[in-house]
Every structure is written in C-alpha cells, then in structure tokens.
Write an enzyme that holds these catalytic residues in place. Sequence first.
Site, PDB file in Angstrom:
ATOM      1  N   LYS A  13      -9.980  -5.460  10.706  1.00  0.00           N
ATOM      2  CA  LYS A  13      -8.939  -4.846  11.505  1.00  0.00           C
ATOM      3  C   LYS A  13      -8.939  -5.606  12.739  1.00  0.00           C
ATOM      4  CE  LYS A  13      -7.616  -1.856   8.503  1.00  0.00           C
ATOM      5  NZ  LYS A  13      -6.087  -2.185   8.084  1.00  0.00           N
TER       6      LYS A  13
ATOM      7  N   GLY B  14       0.948  -1.225   0.097  1.00  0.00           N
ATOM      8  CA  GLY B  14       0.055   0.019  -0.037  1.00  0.00           C
ATOM      9  C   GLY B  14       0.813   1.069   0.019  1.00  0.00           C
TER      10      GLY B  14
ATOM     11  N   TYR C  32     -14.941  -3.621   7.224  1.00  0.00           N
ATOM     12  CA  TYR C  32     -13.478  -3.063   7.678  1.00  0.00           C
ATOM     13  C   TYR C  32     -13.060  -3.350   8.991  1.00  0.00           C
ATOM     14  CZ  TYR C  32     -10.023   0.644   7.915  1.00  0.00           C
ATOM     15  OH  TYR C  32      -8.753   1.400   8.179  1.00  0.00           O
TER      16      TYR C  32
ATOM     17  N   VAL D 259      -2.042  -7.839  -3.250  1.00  0.00           N
ATOM     18  CA  VAL D 259      -1.795  -8.517  -2.108  1.00  0.00           C
ATOM     19  C   VAL D 259      -2.743  -9.801  -1.625  1.00  0.00           C
ATOM     20  CG1 VAL D 259      -0.733  -6.224  -0.865  1.00  0.00           C
ATOM     21  CG2 VAL D 259      -3.263  -6.966  -0.673  1.00  0.00           C
TER      22      VAL D 259
HETATM   23  N1  LIG Z   1      -6.294   7.217   6.800  1.00  0.00           N
HETATM   24  C1  LIG Z   1      -6.612   6.936   7.963  1.00  0.00           C
HETATM   25  O1  LIG Z   1      -7.278   7.533   8.666  1.00  0.00           O
HETATM   26  C2  LIG Z   1      -6.354   5.296   8.434  1.00  0.00           C
HETATM   27  C3  LIG Z   1      -7.260   5.138   9.889  1.00  0.00           C
HETATM   28  C4  LIG Z   1      -6.839   3.797  10.346  1.00  0.00           C
HETATM   29  C5  LIG Z   1      -6.306   2.870   9.427  1.00  0.00           C
HETATM   30  N2  LIG Z   1      -5.898   3.153   8.245  1.00  0.00           N
HETATM   31  C6  LIG Z   1      -5.345   1.944   7.609  1.00  0.00           C
HETATM   32  O2  LIG Z   1      -3.845   2.475   7.198  1.00  0.00           O
HETATM   33  C7  LIG Z   1      -3.487   1.884   5.828  1.00  0.00           C
HETATM   34  C8  LIG Z   1      -3.225   2.664   4.844  1.00  0.00           C
HETATM   35  O3  LIG Z   1      -4.627   3.354   4.398  1.00  0.00           O
HETATM   36  P1  LIG Z   1      -4.433   4.661   3.623  1.00  0.00           P
HETATM   37  O4  LIG Z   1      -5.659   5.696   4.389  1.00  0.00           O
HETATM   38  O5  LIG Z   1      -3.044   5.206   3.183  1.00  0.00           O
HETATM   39  O6  LIG Z   1      -5.163   4.279   2.107  1.00  0.00           O
HETATM   40  P2  LIG Z   1      -5.182   4.803   0.706  1.00  0.00           P
HETATM   41  O7  LIG Z   1      -4.833   6.046   0.728  1.00  0.00           O
HETATM   42  O8  LIG Z   1      -6.493   4.331   0.304  1.00  0.00           O
HETATM   43  O9  LIG Z   1      -4.077   3.866   0.112  1.00  0.00           O
HETATM   44  C9  LIG Z   1      -4.209   2.502   0.101  1.00  0.00           C
HETATM   45  C10 LIG Z   1      -3.156   1.682  -0.509  1.00  0.00           C
HETATM   46  O10 LIG Z   1      -3.267   0.323  -0.607  1.00  0.00           O
HETATM   47  C11 LIG Z   1      -2.913   0.090  -1.989  1.00  0.00           C
HETATM   48  N3  LIG Z   1      -4.149  -1.417  -2.140  1.00  0.00           N
HETATM   49  C12 LIG Z   1      -5.321  -1.427  -2.173  1.00  0.00           C
HETATM   50  N4  LIG Z   1      -5.537  -2.369  -2.645  1.00  0.00           N
HETATM   51  C13 LIG Z   1      -4.686  -3.269  -2.782  1.00  0.00           C
HETATM   52  C14 LIG Z   1      -4.296  -4.640  -3.297  1.00  0.00           C
HETATM   53  N5  LIG Z   1      -5.590  -5.472  -3.590  1.00  0.00           N
HETATM   54  N6  LIG Z   1      -3.155  -4.867  -3.489  1.00  0.00           N
HETATM   55  C15 LIG Z   1      -2.369  -3.982  -3.312  1.00  0.00           C
HETATM   56  N7  LIG Z   1      -2.180  -2.623  -2.818  1.00  0.00           N
HETATM   57  C16 LIG Z   1      -3.542  -2.402  -2.632  1.00  0.00           C
HETATM   58  C17 LIG Z   1      -3.482   0.974  -2.682  1.00  0.00           C
HETATM   59  O11 LIG Z   1      -2.937   1.165  -3.969  1.00  0.00           O
HETATM   60  P3  LIG Z   1      -3.587   0.570  -5.393  1.00  0.00           P
HETATM   61  O12 LIG Z   1      -4.988   1.001  -5.299  1.00  0.00           O
HETATM   62  O13 LIG Z   1      -2.438   1.243  -6.417  1.00  0.00           O
HETATM   63  O14 LIG Z   1      -3.406  -0.835  -5.371  1.00  0.00           O
HETATM   64  C18 LIG Z   1      -2.651   2.330  -1.898  1.00  0.00           C
HETATM   65  O15 LIG Z   1      -1.339   2.270  -2.225  1.00  0.00           O
HETATM   66  C19 LIG Z   1      -4.735   0.876   5.797  1.00  0.00           C
HETATM   67  O16 LIG Z   1      -4.394  -0.279   6.425  1.00  0.00           O
HETATM   68  C20 LIG Z   1      -5.895   1.563   6.622  1.00  0.00           C
HETATM   69  O17 LIG Z   1      -6.804   0.646   6.941  1.00  0.00           O
HETATM   70  C21 LIG Z   1      -5.851   4.397   7.741  1.00  0.00           C
END
Ligand SMILES: NC(=O)c1ccc[n+]([C@@H]2O[C@H](COP(=O)([O-])OP(=O)(O)OC[C@H]3O[C@@H](n4cnc5c(N)ncnc54)[C@H](OP(=O)(O)O)[C@@H]3O)[C@@H](O)[C@H]2O)c1
Length: 252
Positions: free
Chosen positions: A161, A19, A157, A67
Amino acid sequence: MRMNGRYGDLAGRRVVITGAGRGLGRILASAFDENGARLGLVARSAGALQDVADGLSGEALVLPGDVRDAEFNEAVAKAMVDRFGGVDVWICNAAVSPEVSPVVEMEPESWRQIVDVNLTGAFLGARAGAAVMGTGGRIIVTGSVLGSRPRAGLSAYAASKSGIEALVKALAQEVGPRAITANAVALGWFDTGLGAHWHRDAELEGDIVRHTALGRWGHSGDLAGAFLFLASEASAYVTGTTLTVDGGYSLM
Ligand SMILES: NC(=O)c1ccc[n+]([C@@H]2O[C@H](COP(=O)([O-])OP(=O)(O)OC[C@H]3O[C@@H](n4cnc5c(N)ncnc54)[C@H](OP(=O)(O)O)[C@@H]3O)[C@@H](O)[C@H]2O)c1
C-alpha cells in the site's frame, strides 16, 4: 450517494473497477452505477461479478480474471473499448491480505502473492488503462492507512500500500500531459470487506475506535464519496496525491 451538476456528473462515464465481486469494490460498483456510469467489473470469481452486475440498473461488463496477469488487464481494456468505445476511469481496487505474520516467519511466497496482487496488479491495471484513456481520464488506486502507518504482522500488505502511493506520484507526472490524473485513496478501518475480520476482534475493534478522531469504524456509506470525487470533473486539478478516508485514524 448521488453527485449532480457540472462538476459531479458521471453519467455515461466508462469505469473499470477491479475487486468488484464483494466488499468495498461491490459498494463502489453500486455507487458508480447509481451515478449513471457504465462499468467493467473485474475479479477472479465470475459468479460473484455476475451477482453484482445483476443488482445494477445500468450497463456492466463482467470481466473475470486475475489482476496479476498483464494480458488479462489489456484484454479488460480492449473489452471496454469494444463495448463502450473507451475507458474514462480505472479503479485498481483488488487486493488481498491473507495472513498476519512477522517478517522472520513469513514465507517468501506469501510476500510475493500479496505484493503481486496489491502492487503489481495496480501497476498492470494502471498501465492497461492509461494506454487506452483519452484526455481527462482518471486512475484511482485503493490504498490503506497501513501504507503510512504499518502494523506489526502486516509488513507485506503495508509495503504494497505504501508502494501504491509512490506509483501514483510517478504515474501522475507521466500521464499529466494528457490531462489524466492518478491518485490513491488511503482507507482507514472499515467494518466490511477485509476489515470485517478485524472488526470482529473485540480488543482491536475498541483500539481502533479510541484511536480514530471520529470515534468509529468506517461504514459502507463512508466509502464512495472520495472515489466519485476523484473520478469526476471536480478533481480535474488533483493528481499524484493520496486522499485519506480514515475518520482521523492517522491523526492519533
Ligand atoms: N475493508 C477495509 O477495512 C479496508 C481498509 C483499507 C483498505 N482496504 C482496501 O480496499 C480494497 C478492497 O478491499 P475489500 O475490503 O473490499 O476486500 P475483499 O472483500 O477481500 O474483496 C477483494 C476483491 O478483490 C478481488 N481479488 C482478489 N485477488 C484478486 C486477483 N488476483 N485478481 C482479481 N481480483 C482479485 C476479490 O475477488 P476474487 O477473490 O473473486 O478474485 C474481491 O472481489 C483493497 O485494496 C483493500 O486493500 C480495505
């Protein structure tokens, strides 16, 4: 953020970040690069990964793929071994949260997609990483406070988690004899990545602020410290746990 000294030196460490193409994974890539790590960057979009790699100062492999695919995860491990001679840290960070939907209205296919990427994807990454890691390896999975405090409409979701926290507890016992640790980082509400969408909702934005001890959303600079710690020597005796990085959201 730069870690120095005996406990914090990550220079030369070989780190897979899934990601890594945008959002929080991109921030992690910069933080580990800044600390001298050599990176394997994973996401489906090769262009986004190349863009991230082009902005880094150190070595980074661009490894596009899904993934959810076991063979792809094994190919990532092999690419790291071929290029860098091994893997020290595997950060299972890729996740999706495509919709808000009550359980009774949710399509089974949507449920499967979320659980497949967020939980099965983490399992497959941890599995591939642990298979090639030597002594002192680190498996880190990005979780969420929603894993322990689910919200209506986000059942899949939240379940994914929550599952991650059980995954690292079981895995920690399995890899412990090889001095490998497995931990989760439960993030609160960040104003970047997936959280940016929620941050734009004025009512929710204020609600989160009122229910967070530090009285604000997480910013990009709040993210990397927990991951750098769990990847470093400083956390050698920390395993099977979830480190919460939520500004105190879980308290209130
Ligand atoms: N932002 C928040 O407030 C927040 C809060 C709590 C937890 N999180 C956690 O933090 C982590 C990162 O989230 P984020 O906010 O950075 O999300 P994001 O901006 O949507 O980024 C998600 C990343 O995962 C990749 N991805 C999605 N599906 C995939 C797949 N099937 N295979 C390979 N890569 C994949 C996406 O790239 P592609 O689409 O190009 O594959 C992207 O690079 C996640 O685990 C999320 O649950 C985030």
